[in-house]
Design a protein around this motif. Structure first.
Motif, short mmCIF file in Angstrom:
data_model
loop_
_atom_site.label_atom_id
_atom_site.label_comp_id
_atom_site.label_asym_id
_atom_site.label_seq_id
_atom_site.Cartn_x
_atom_site.Cartn_y
_atom_site.Cartn_z
N LEU A 1 70.96 22.50 64.69
CA LEU A 1 71.60 22.29 64.00
C LEU A 1 71.11 22.41 62.74
N ASP A 2 71.37 22.54 61.58
CA ASP A 2 70.32 22.21 60.20
C ASP A 2 71.41 21.32 59.95
N ASP A 3 71.04 20.16 58.52
CA ASP A 3 71.40 19.62 58.34
C ASP A 3 73.20 19.82 57.71
N GLY A 4 72.92 20.27 57.65
CA GLY A 4 74.27 20.86 56.54
C GLY A 4 75.63 21.15 57.72
N ASN A 5 75.34 22.23 58.15
CA ASN A 5 75.77 21.74 60.12
C ASN A 5 76.13 21.02 59.95
N LEU A 6 75.39 20.02 61.30
CA LEU A 6 75.49 18.44 61.75
C LEU A 6 76.25 17.77 60.44
N ILE A 7 76.88 18.00 59.41
CA ILE A 7 77.09 17.08 58.82
C ILE A 7 78.64 17.02 58.81
N ALA A 8 79.09 18.69 58.74
CA ALA A 8 80.13 19.80 58.91
C ALA A 8 80.54 19.73 60.48
N GLN A 9 80.31 18.76 60.92
CA GLN A 9 80.37 18.55 62.56
C GLN A 9 80.84 17.42 62.80
N GLU A 10 80.71 16.13 61.87
CA GLU A 10 80.55 15.18 61.84
C GLU A 10 82.10 14.86 61.72
N MET A 11 82.14 15.75 59.56
CA MET A 11 83.39 15.59 59.40
C MET A 11 84.84 16.24 59.96
N CYS A 12 84.75 17.22 60.73
CA CYS A 12 85.69 18.06 61.42
C CYS A 12 86.11 16.92 62.50
N GLN A 13 84.99 16.25 63.24
CA GLN A 13 85.45 15.47 63.94
C GLN A 13 86.26 14.23 63.75
N LYS A 14 85.54 13.61 62.18
CA LYS A 14 86.29 12.65 61.97
C LYS A 14 87.99 12.96 61.36
N GLY A 15 88.10 14.22 60.76
CA GLY A 15 88.68 15.00 60.16
C GLY A 15 90.19 14.73 61.84
N ALA A 16 89.48 15.12 62.64
CA ALA A 16 90.43 15.39 64.13
C ALA A 16 90.99 14.06 64.66
N MET A 17 89.58 13.04 64.06
CA MET A 17 90.56 11.84 65.16
C MET A 17 91.52 11.49 63.85
N HIS A 18 91.19 11.38 62.94
CA HIS A 18 92.84 11.28 61.76
C HIS A 18 93.82 11.76 62.30
N ALA A 19 94.17 13.21 62.44
CA ALA A 19 94.73 13.74 62.84
C ALA A 19 95.33 12.70 64.66
N VAL A 20 94.58 12.99 65.14
CA VAL A 20 95.22 12.52 66.86
C VAL A 20 95.57 10.93 66.25
N ARG A 21 95.09 10.65 65.52
CA ARG A 21 94.97 8.78 65.18
C ARG A 21 97.27 8.77 64.25
N PHE A 22 97.36 10.02 63.38
CA PHE A 22 99.27 10.10 62.96
C PHE A 22 100.45 9.99 64.48
N ILE A 23 98.96 10.82 65.01
CA ILE A 23 100.10 11.73 65.97
C ILE A 23 100.61 10.20 66.90
N LEU A 24 99.63 9.38 67.45
CA LEU A 24 99.65 8.28 68.09
C LEU A 24 100.39 7.81 67.29
N GLU A 25 100.43 6.93 66.42
CA GLU A 25 101.24 6.32 66.00
C GLU A 25 102.34 6.44 65.05
#
Length: 89
Positions: free
Chosen positions: A26-50
């Motif tokens: 992946l180029d840097d932009g796509n890797l950064i997008a992957q990172e941001m998607c991963q973090k967003g998903a973690m926040h969504a799951v955290r909301f479910i758990l809370e």
């Protein structure tokens, strides 16, 4: 525990090695997008758990899987010297 084999969102990759190899293409932009998607998903799951709904066990599995994939993505970002947001979760 084999996190990769138990991963909910392994996106068709057969092994951790295959995922890492893909991330390295992946180029840097796509890797950064992957990172941001991963973090967003973690926040969504955290909301479910809370909120401890009926899907708590599934949410815990998702959280563990996302943490594991996030670690791999973060390692690739660090290898490239990239950083976008502070570590959470």
């Amino acid at each position: 525990m084999n996190h990769f084999a138990n991963s909910i969102e392994n996106a068709g990759f057969k092994s951790e090695t295959e995922l890492i190899a893909h991330l390295r293409t992946l180029d840097d932009g796509n890797l950064i997008a992957q990172e941001m998607c991963q973090k967003g998903a973690m926040h969504a799951v955290r909301f479910i758990l809370e909120n401890q709904g009926d899907a708590r066990e599934l949410a815990e599995q998702m959280r563990d899987s996302l943490r594991w994939h996030g670690m791999i993505i973060s390692e690739e970002m660090a290898r490239r010297g990239l950083s976008v947001i502070a570590e959470n979760g």
